[in-house]
Design a protein around this motif. Structure first.
Motif, PDB file in Angstrom:
ATOM      1  N   ARG A 319       0.872  -1.173   0.000  1.00 58.68           N
ATOM      2  CA  ARG A 319       0.000   0.000   0.000  1.00 58.68           C
ATOM      3  C   ARG A 319       0.898   1.208   0.000  1.00 58.68           C
ATOM      4  O   ARG A 319       1.269   1.737   1.035  1.00 58.68           O
ATOM      5  CB  ARG A 319      -0.903  -0.039   1.227  1.00 58.68           C
ATOM      6  CG  ARG A 319      -1.890  -1.200   1.188  1.00 58.68           C
ATOM      7  CD  ARG A 319      -2.758  -1.155   2.414  1.00 58.68           C
ATOM      8  NE  ARG A 319      -1.967  -1.390   3.621  1.00 58.68           N
ATOM      9  CZ  ARG A 319      -2.243  -2.352   4.474  1.00 58.68           C
ATOM     10  NH1 ARG A 319      -3.240  -3.164   4.269  1.00 58.68           N
ATOM     11  NH2 ARG A 319      -1.499  -2.513   5.552  1.00 58.68           N
ATOM     12  N   ASP A 320       1.265   1.644  -1.198  1.00 57.90           N
ATOM     13  CA  ASP A 320       2.289   2.668  -1.333  1.00 57.90           C
ATOM     14  C   ASP A 320       1.877   3.994  -0.732  1.00 57.90           C
ATOM     15  O   ASP A 320       2.723   4.795  -0.363  1.00 57.90           O
ATOM     16  CB  ASP A 320       2.629   2.877  -2.815  1.00 57.90           C
ATOM     17  CG  ASP A 320       3.418   1.707  -3.357  1.00 57.90           C
ATOM     18  OD1 ASP A 320       4.017   0.982  -2.536  1.00 57.90           O
ATOM     19  OD2 ASP A 320       3.426   1.519  -4.578  1.00 57.90           O
ATOM     20  N   ALA A 445       9.576   4.041  -5.832  1.00 62.04           N
ATOM     21  CA  ALA A 445       9.246   2.669  -5.463  1.00 62.04           C
ATOM     22  C   ALA A 445       8.437   2.587  -4.178  1.00 62.04           C
ATOM     23  O   ALA A 445       7.709   1.628  -3.965  1.00 62.04           O
ATOM     24  CB  ALA A 445      10.536   1.855  -5.315  1.00 62.04           C
ATOM     25  N   CYS A 446       8.547   3.589  -3.311  1.00 68.50           N
ATOM     26  CA  CYS A 446       7.912   3.502  -1.995  1.00 68.50           C
ATOM     27  C   CYS A 446       6.555   4.174  -1.933  1.00 68.50           C
ATOM     28  O   CYS A 446       5.921   4.172  -0.876  1.00 68.50           O
ATOM     29  CB  CYS A 446       8.841   4.103  -0.940  1.00 68.50           C
ATOM     30  SG  CYS A 446       9.216   5.845  -1.191  1.00 68.50           S
ATOM     31  N   THR A 452       7.391  11.781  -0.599  1.00 69.80           N
ATOM     32  CA  THR A 452       7.317  13.188  -0.208  1.00 69.80           C
ATOM     33  C   THR A 452       7.888  13.403   1.180  1.00 69.80           C
ATOM     34  O   THR A 452       8.651  14.351   1.429  1.00 69.80           O
ATOM     35  CB  THR A 452       5.856  13.666  -0.252  1.00 69.80           C
ATOM     36  OG1 THR A 452       5.332  13.476  -1.577  1.00 69.80           O
ATOM     37  CG2 THR A 452       5.753  15.136   0.124  1.00 69.80           C
ATOM     38  N   PHE A 453       7.536  12.505   2.090  1.00 68.84           N
ATOM     39  CA  PHE A 453       8.068  12.600   3.451  1.00 68.84           C
ATOM     40  C   PHE A 453       9.587  12.457   3.458  1.00 68.84           C
ATOM     41  O   PHE A 453      10.304  13.243   4.105  1.00 68.84           O
ATOM     42  CB  PHE A 453       7.431  11.525   4.325  1.00 68.84           C
ATOM     43  CG  PHE A 453       8.068  11.379   5.677  1.00 68.84           C
ATOM     44  CD1 PHE A 453       7.802  12.279   6.691  1.00 68.84           C
ATOM     45  CD2 PHE A 453       8.946  10.332   5.930  1.00 68.84           C
ATOM     46  CE1 PHE A 453       8.395  12.147   7.930  1.00 68.84           C
ATOM     47  CE2 PHE A 453       9.546  10.193   7.166  1.00 68.84           C
ATOM     48  CZ  PHE A 453       9.269  11.099   8.175  1.00 68.84           C
ATOM     49  N   SER A 454      10.108  11.458   2.753  1.00 72.67           N
ATOM     50  CA  SER A 454      11.557  11.226   2.753  1.00 72.67           C
ATOM     51  C   SER A 454      12.313  12.370   2.090  1.00 72.67           C
ATOM     52  O   SER A 454      13.400  12.750   2.542  1.00 72.67           O
ATOM     53  CB  SER A 454      11.884   9.902   2.055  1.00 72.67           C
ATOM     54  OG  SER A 454      11.479   9.916   0.698  1.00 72.67           O
ATOM     55  N   THR A 511      14.382   5.288  -3.447  1.00 72.86           N
ATOM     56  CA  THR A 511      13.736   6.490  -3.973  1.00 72.86           C
ATOM     57  C   THR A 511      14.555   7.731  -3.646  1.00 72.86           C
ATOM     58  O   THR A 511      14.665   8.648  -4.463  1.00 72.86           O
ATOM     59  CB  THR A 511      12.318   6.628  -3.388  1.00 72.86           C
ATOM     60  OG1 THR A 511      11.556   5.464  -3.721  1.00 72.86           O
ATOM     61  CG2 THR A 511      11.622   7.862  -3.921  1.00 72.86           C
ATOM     62  N   GLY A 512      15.155   7.742  -2.448  1.00 72.54           N
ATOM     63  CA  GLY A 512      15.987   8.872  -2.071  1.00 72.54           C
ATOM     64  C   GLY A 512      17.172   9.051  -2.995  1.00 72.54           C
ATOM     65  O   GLY A 512      17.560  10.177  -3.331  1.00 72.54           O
TER      66      GLY A 512
END
Length: 533
Positions: A319-320, A445-446, A452-454, A511-512
């Motif tokens: 659940r991305d 991927a996340c 957005t948070f990362s 993703t980062g």
């Protein structure tokens, strides 16, 4: 005031790196020039030669006697502040967890200084900023990446002990780890053998499992406390096999059973960091510190040594658009504290009760701190001595201390032998990153919310904490600007490698790295312009 000439210098330094990355991406994604096997060979070259020699070149040419101690103090203080805050959050918050603490520390404090930072900051603030970046690289390689390894191995040791000795861990007074075990990352089957001493304490031996089964087995004696069916004192079973395909992903409450291998002739592509156990001629691409999972496809489409995924595995990332810091509910419906270790099917683990056998009270949760620390330090040491980046940093620092102290010049034949490969380091590192990006099923991927948070943690929280740390130590002027801009660089590659190997939020770090590289230039330019006003 920032002028057009200043911006031109920045673009001159950074755009060639993006050109190399885009060419690599297109050669796989659009033009189909390179196969996964060929990409793996390029990554191997970058890992074994280009990046270590590039690191040696920068470190050995930097004068350690002119290092800016105040700048280094600001960088170190930033990381210490984040560590302390995350430690309190993990310890006292209901939502705190070791896995998220490690991930947030990586996102907020460990930028891509070597590949992106040096050329970018040189273009912005001149040559002296490049030497400051080298100083940060030295600390990252020697101190902060070692700390990351320590935290990951601590997590692996904790999961091993909780799973194998859920009620008797406090009775363990020693660990012996066979020399062929290089990590507690859960990538290979392990077994524990426990013997009880005269004092009722456990002496544990950890070795590679000889079992090829895909389940966790438990053998428990019911013949009384002093008659062991395997001949052990106190009737405690031996050869208790720990699950071998990997420790559970954080917050999933899952064990991943060992799957059969596929021999489809392909090899997997991994990021450019030396394997802790694979030899230079081993198959399967470049295994990043034993990171055997495939990076190319969600279901392991190009890996030579793949583990068939469990249908419920990695539920955290299905659940991305949903994520939380708390621990997810176990698969069987029970709520458990971290780490969740719900077994699959009828799998179970050995339970030893030495204190119960001697009429004592129940043992504490974990072994004494000295026992845990010794176990973890052994595993971290085995990691470091197999990493050429460690040697390049230490040898480079040693040479710089000697050469700048006594004005010794490196012989030209050695210097040119090193430079011929180190000169290709930056370009090949970016090229390898582009290959990695091309083999991903998707950029984010996340999921959008987690990404957005990362990105907020990477590009906002990190620079903000660095600004506070810089003010505390008294940085002003260009030093303050350099400190903030370097903290806003994209995510470092090595933290992602560790996350992938130990299966701690690898999609977030992936993703980062990928998305962060794409948006790094405009974001750092915004910081550069705002700080120059």
């Amino acid at each position: 005031m920032i002028t057009g000439t200043d911006l031109y210098h920045v673009f001159t330094a950074v755009v060639p790196l993006y050109v190399a990355m885009v060419l690599a991406y297109g050669s796989v994604k659009w033009w189909k020039i390179f196969t996964p096997d060929q990409c793996s060979g390029i990554n191997r070259f970058v890992a074994l030669f280009a990046v270590p020699l590039l690191s040696f070149h920068f470190i050995s040419s930097n004068n350690p006697y002119t290092m800016n101690l105040r700048f280094i103090a600001a960088d170190s203080l930033q990381k210490i502040i984040v560590l302390v805050v995350l430690a309190f959050w993990s310890r006292f918050s209901a939502n705190g967890s070791l896995e998220w603490s490690i991930t947030l520390f990586s996102l907020s404090t460990l930028p891509n200084t070597l590949v992106m930072g040096i050329p970018l900051l040189k273009g912005m603030y001149g040559e002296f900023s490049g030497s400051l970046m080298v100083q940060i690289v030295v600390l990252q390689c020697i101190i902060w990446y070692t700390l990351m390894l320590f935290l990951f191995e601590y997590r692996g040791a904790k999961l091993l002990i909780v799973e194998q000795f859920p009620d008797t861990a406090g009775s363990i007074i020693s660990f012996r780890v066979d020399s062929d075990i290089l990590s507690l990352d859960g990538k290979e089957p392990l077994q524990t053998e426990a013997e009880v001493g005269e004092d009722g304490k456990l002496h544990v031996t950890v070795r590679k499992s000889t079992s090829s089964r895909s389940e966790v087995f438990s053998r428990r004696s019911n013949n009384g406390p002093h008659s062991g069916e395997n001949g052990n004192a106190g009737g405690f079973p031996r050869n208790t096999t720990q699950q071998g395909s990997g420790y559970p992903a954080p917050n999933t409450g899952m064990f991943s059973p060992v799957g059969k291998k596929k021999n489809d002739g392909a090899k997997d592509l991994h990021m450019f960091v030396w394997s802790s156990s694979a030899s230079p001629v081993s198959e399967g691409g470049l295994h990043v510190f034993r990171g055997g999972a495939d990076y190319g496809h969600e279901n392991g489409g190009i890996g030579a040594h793949q583990i068939e995924p469990n249908p419920k595995e990695f539920e955290e990332y299905r659940r991305d658009d949903q994520f939380s810091f708390g621990n997810r509910q176990a698969i069987n419906g029970g709520e458990r504290e971290a780490p969740n270790l719900t077994k699959l099917g009828s799998s179970s683990t050995t339970e030893l009760h030495p204190k119960a056998a001697y009429g004592e009270t129940k043992a504490t949760t974990m072994p004494p701190a000295s026992v845990m620390t010794r176990l973890i330090l052994i595993m971290v040491w085995r990691k470091l001595i197999r990493n050429p980046n460690t040697y390049s940093s230490l040898i480079g620092l040693t040479w710089s201390l000697v050469s700048f102290r006594w004005n010794i010049i490196m012989p030209a034949i050695i210097a040119k032998s090193i430079s011929i490969l180190s000169d290709a380091g930056l370009g090949m590192a970016m090229f390898s990153l582009g290959l990695f990006m091309a083999l991903q099923p998707r950029m984010i991927a996340c999921g959008n919310k987690v990404a957005t948070f990362s990105m907020g943690v990477r590009f906002l929280t990190g620079p903000a904490v660095m600004a506070a740390a810089s003010f505390i130590v008294g940085l002003r002027g260009d030093l303050l600007r350099i400190a903030i801009v370097q903290a806003a660089l994209p995510q470092g590659i090595v933290p992602f490698v560790f996350a992938k190997e130990y299966n701690v939020h690898p999609k977030i770090l992936s993703t980062g790295v990928i998305f962060g590289m794409l948006i790094a230039l405009p974001i750092t330019l915004v910081y550069y312009i705002l700080l120059g006003l």
